[in-house]
Design a protein around this motif. Structure first.
Motif, mmCIF file in Angstrom:
data_model
loop_
_atom_site.group_PDB
_atom_site.id
_atom_site.type_symbol
_atom_site.label_atom_id
_atom_site.label_comp_id
_atom_site.label_asym_id
_atom_site.label_seq_id
_atom_site.Cartn_x
_atom_site.Cartn_y
_atom_site.Cartn_z
ATOM 1 N N GLU A 1 0.854 -1.183 0.000
ATOM 2 C CA GLU A 1 0.000 0.000 0.000
ATOM 3 C C GLU A 1 0.892 1.235 0.000
ATOM 4 O OE1 GLU A 1 -3.377 0.789 0.129
ATOM 5 O OE2 GLU A 1 -3.579 -1.310 -0.402
ATOM 6 N N THR A 2 0.413 2.295 -0.619
ATOM 7 C CA THR A 2 1.092 3.587 -0.485
ATOM 8 C C THR A 2 0.104 4.563 0.147
ATOM 9 O OG1 THR A 2 2.390 3.179 -2.474
ATOM 10 C CG2 THR A 2 2.260 5.460 -1.705
ATOM 11 N N LEU A 3 0.519 5.175 1.244
ATOM 12 C CA LEU A 3 -0.316 6.161 1.930
ATOM 13 C C LEU A 3 0.352 7.523 1.838
ATOM 14 C CD1 LEU A 3 -0.670 3.328 3.563
ATOM 15 C CD2 LEU A 3 -1.737 4.752 5.288
ATOM 16 N N ALA B 1 -6.103 -7.174 -6.234
ATOM 17 C CA ALA B 1 -5.167 -7.109 -5.104
ATOM 18 C C ALA B 1 -3.975 -6.256 -5.526
ATOM 19 C CB ALA B 1 -4.701 -8.514 -4.725
ATOM 20 N N LYS B 2 -3.409 -5.534 -4.562
ATOM 21 C CA LYS B 2 -2.246 -4.694 -4.895
ATOM 22 C C LYS B 2 -0.995 -5.517 -4.632
ATOM 23 C CE LYS B 2 -0.947 0.136 -4.137
ATOM 24 N NZ LYS B 2 -0.614 0.502 -5.508
ATOM 25 N N VAL B 3 -0.628 -6.326 -5.619
ATOM 26 C CA VAL B 3 0.511 -7.231 -5.458
ATOM 27 C C VAL B 3 1.795 -6.530 -5.887
ATOM 28 C CG1 VAL B 3 -0.924 -9.284 -5.841
ATOM 29 C CG2 VAL B 3 0.362 -8.320 -7.742
ATOM 30 N N ASN C 1 4.157 -7.384 -7.764
ATOM 31 C CA ASN C 1 4.607 -7.524 -9.156
ATOM 32 C C ASN C 1 3.971 -6.428 -10.016
ATOM 33 O OD1 ASN C 1 5.006 -8.145 -11.839
ATOM 34 N ND2 ASN C 1 5.131 -10.332 -11.428
ATOM 35 N N TYR C 2 4.749 -5.378 -10.316
ATOM 36 C CA TYR C 2 4.256 -4.243 -11.106
ATOM 37 C C TYR C 2 4.964 -4.182 -12.456
ATOM 38 C CZ TYR C 2 0.770 -1.501 -8.651
ATOM 39 O OH TYR C 2 -0.423 -1.057 -8.127
ATOM 40 N N VAL C 3 5.397 -5.349 -12.953
ATOM 41 C CA VAL C 3 6.265 -5.322 -14.126
ATOM 42 C C VAL C 3 5.568 -4.727 -15.356
ATOM 43 C CG1 VAL C 3 5.892 -7.727 -14.853
ATOM 44 C CG2 VAL C 3 8.061 -6.639 -15.296
ATOM 45 N N LEU D 1 -8.821 1.105 -18.754
ATOM 46 C CA LEU D 1 -9.071 0.588 -17.410
ATOM 47 C C LEU D 1 -8.601 1.560 -16.332
ATOM 48 C CD1 LEU D 1 -8.139 -3.163 -17.958
ATOM 49 C CD2 LEU D 1 -10.385 -2.069 -18.095
ATOM 50 N N GLU D 2 -7.316 1.838 -16.310
ATOM 51 C CA GLU D 2 -6.742 2.718 -15.277
ATOM 52 C C GLU D 2 -5.318 3.051 -15.678
ATOM 53 O OE1 GLU D 2 -6.141 0.702 -11.467
ATOM 54 O OE2 GLU D 2 -5.888 -1.201 -12.516
ATOM 55 N N GLY D 3 -4.694 3.952 -14.925
ATOM 56 C CA GLY D 3 -3.302 4.278 -15.171
ATOM 57 C C GLY D 3 -2.399 3.179 -14.634
ATOM 58 N N ILE E 1 -8.359 4.362 -3.572
ATOM 59 C CA ILE E 1 -8.957 5.036 -2.418
ATOM 60 C C ILE E 1 -9.273 6.487 -2.776
ATOM 61 C CG2 ILE E 1 -8.392 5.829 -0.060
ATOM 62 C CD1 ILE E 1 -7.126 2.904 0.195
ATOM 63 N N THR E 2 -8.406 7.117 -3.558
ATOM 64 C CA THR E 2 -8.705 8.476 -4.027
ATOM 65 C C THR E 2 -9.912 8.419 -4.967
ATOM 66 O OG1 THR E 2 -6.297 8.623 -4.119
ATOM 67 C CG2 THR E 2 -7.535 10.574 -4.795
ATOM 68 N N ARG E 3 -9.959 7.400 -5.804
ATOM 69 C CA ARG E 3 -11.089 7.188 -6.720
ATOM 70 C C ARG E 3 -12.403 7.170 -5.935
ATOM 71 N NH1 ARG E 3 -14.131 2.813 -7.853
ATOM 72 N NH2 ARG E 3 -14.854 2.461 -9.993
ATOM 73 N N SER F 1 -4.607 9.502 -7.615
ATOM 74 C CA SER F 1 -3.853 8.540 -6.806
ATOM 75 C C SER F 1 -3.535 9.214 -5.480
ATOM 76 C CB SER F 1 -2.572 8.071 -7.499
ATOM 77 O OG SER F 1 -1.533 8.996 -7.294
ATOM 78 N N THR F 2 -3.140 8.388 -4.537
ATOM 79 C CA THR F 2 -2.809 8.867 -3.202
ATOM 80 C C THR F 2 -1.795 10.012 -3.256
ATOM 81 O OG1 THR F 2 -3.318 6.752 -2.222
ATOM 82 C CG2 THR F 2 -1.674 8.084 -1.072
ATOM 83 N N ILE F 3 -0.752 9.842 -4.038
ATOM 84 C CA ILE F 3 0.314 10.852 -4.074
ATOM 85 C C ILE F 3 -0.080 12.028 -4.959
ATOM 86 C CG2 ILE F 3 2.749 11.302 -4.669
ATOM 87 C CD1 ILE F 3 2.333 9.414 -2.214
#
Ligand code: PDD
Length: 295
Positions: A36-38, A153-155, A157-159, A186-188, A214-216, A250-252
């Motif tokens: 997660e990124t907060l 799920a926020k896994v 693996n972001y390859v 779909l999304e960024g 979460i921002t969405r 996004s959060t950031i």
């Protein structure tokens, strides 16, 4: 985001240059973990419980057993922010399946799931990006979690997102938008995407396999509260061509106007009124949360 100034491994604090985990960690070996990124404002982690919920549900989808109860994880995140001494920060919370011999069999694991928490100064895009809007590119791709039990799920693996972002940066764009085989956006790579068309806010539904941003969710609830019609459906090329405004969340980055998609200019090519209104509404939600937060 930026470099962390503090790292906690299983609750123990390290300077980032001293922080080490084993090469036998499954996060390293197989991308077998969730994160997660907060964003921290005035020393308070924004939307902490929503991030905890998503973190734990990501772990559950991967069948990663929690090393600590939720309340202890929550306290650890708050404590990490406090120890960092930072008021405006990012916090990244990771959970890997832990460590054991090579091989996929989880019954051979020798440790519980491992926590790694990073805190560092936050570096959102520069003010010009918000004032003028950014360009994005379209990227066709399938992520490791698309269409399987781990979808949403926020896994770790972001390859595919890394490759998409690489292509965006090569094209001088800020972000890549993932497009599926049916040409739906779909999304960024690391953000949610919205269009405004004829006064209607359009964004892909969670059922399309996008991350439950979460921002969405906050932006959708602000839009509904303001009486703006919202459609949760993945926009296609005709929506893009007819769009008056676009933005990503996004959060950031919070709410960041998008004025170009590939060679196509969105609407008037400047950040739109609906985008600005939703960005302000989000800022109000953030300050209310921070004012009212108590741990
Ligand atoms: N990522 N979609 C994807 C694929 C993301 O990776 C992210 C965020 C989002 C936005 O979600 P939220 O509003 O909850 O931040 C949507 C985080 C910020 C990251 O990459 O670290």
């Amino acid at each position: 985001m930026s470099r962390p100034t503090l790292v906690l491994i299983d609750g123990v604090a390290f300077a980032p240059e001293e922080a080490r985990i084993s090469v036998l960690d499954r996060g390293f070996l197989y991308g077998d973990g969730v994160f997660e990124t907060l964003r921290v404002y005035r020393g308070v982690p924004f939307a902490l419980d929503e991030h905890l919920d998503r973190w734990l549900s990501s772990a559950a989808r991967l069948e990663i057993a929690l090393p600590l109860p939720r309340e202890a994880l929550r306290r650890e995140l708050i404590e990490a922010v406090r120890r960092s001494g930072l008021e405006e920060a990012f916090l990244r919370a990771m959970l890997t399946r832990g460590e054991g011999p090579l091989g996929l069999d989880v019954s051979t694991l020798e440790t519980p799931a491992r926590r790694v928490v990073f805190v560092g100064p936050v570096q959102p895009p520069p003010p010009e990006a918000y004032a003028r809007g950014v360009g994005v590119v379209l990227y066709r791709g399938v992520r490791p979690t698309d269409g399987n039990v781990a979808e949403g799920a926020k896994v770790t693996n972001y390859v595919v997102a890394v490759l998409a972002t690489t292509q965006a940066r090569r094209a001088g764009a800020h972000e890549a938008l993932l497009v599926d085989a049916r040409d739906r956006i779909l999304e960024g790579a690391s953000s949610s995407f919205f269009l405004v068309r004829d006064g209607v806010l359009i964004t892909a539904p969670e059922s399309a396999g996008v991350l439950a941003g979460i921002t969405r969710a906050h932006v959708l609830s602000a839009a509904r509260a303001a009486g703006l019609p919202c459609e949760e459906r993945a926009p296609g090329p005709e929506d893009l061509a007819a769009a008056d405004e676009a933005f990503l969340t996004s959060t950031i980055r919070e709410v960041l106007p998008v004025v170009r998609v590939g060679d196509q200019v969105v609407g008037a090519g400047v950040p739109g009124a609906v985008t600005r209104r939703l960005a302000s509404a989000h800022a109000v939600q953030v300050s209310r949360y921070i004012d009212e937060f108590s741990d």
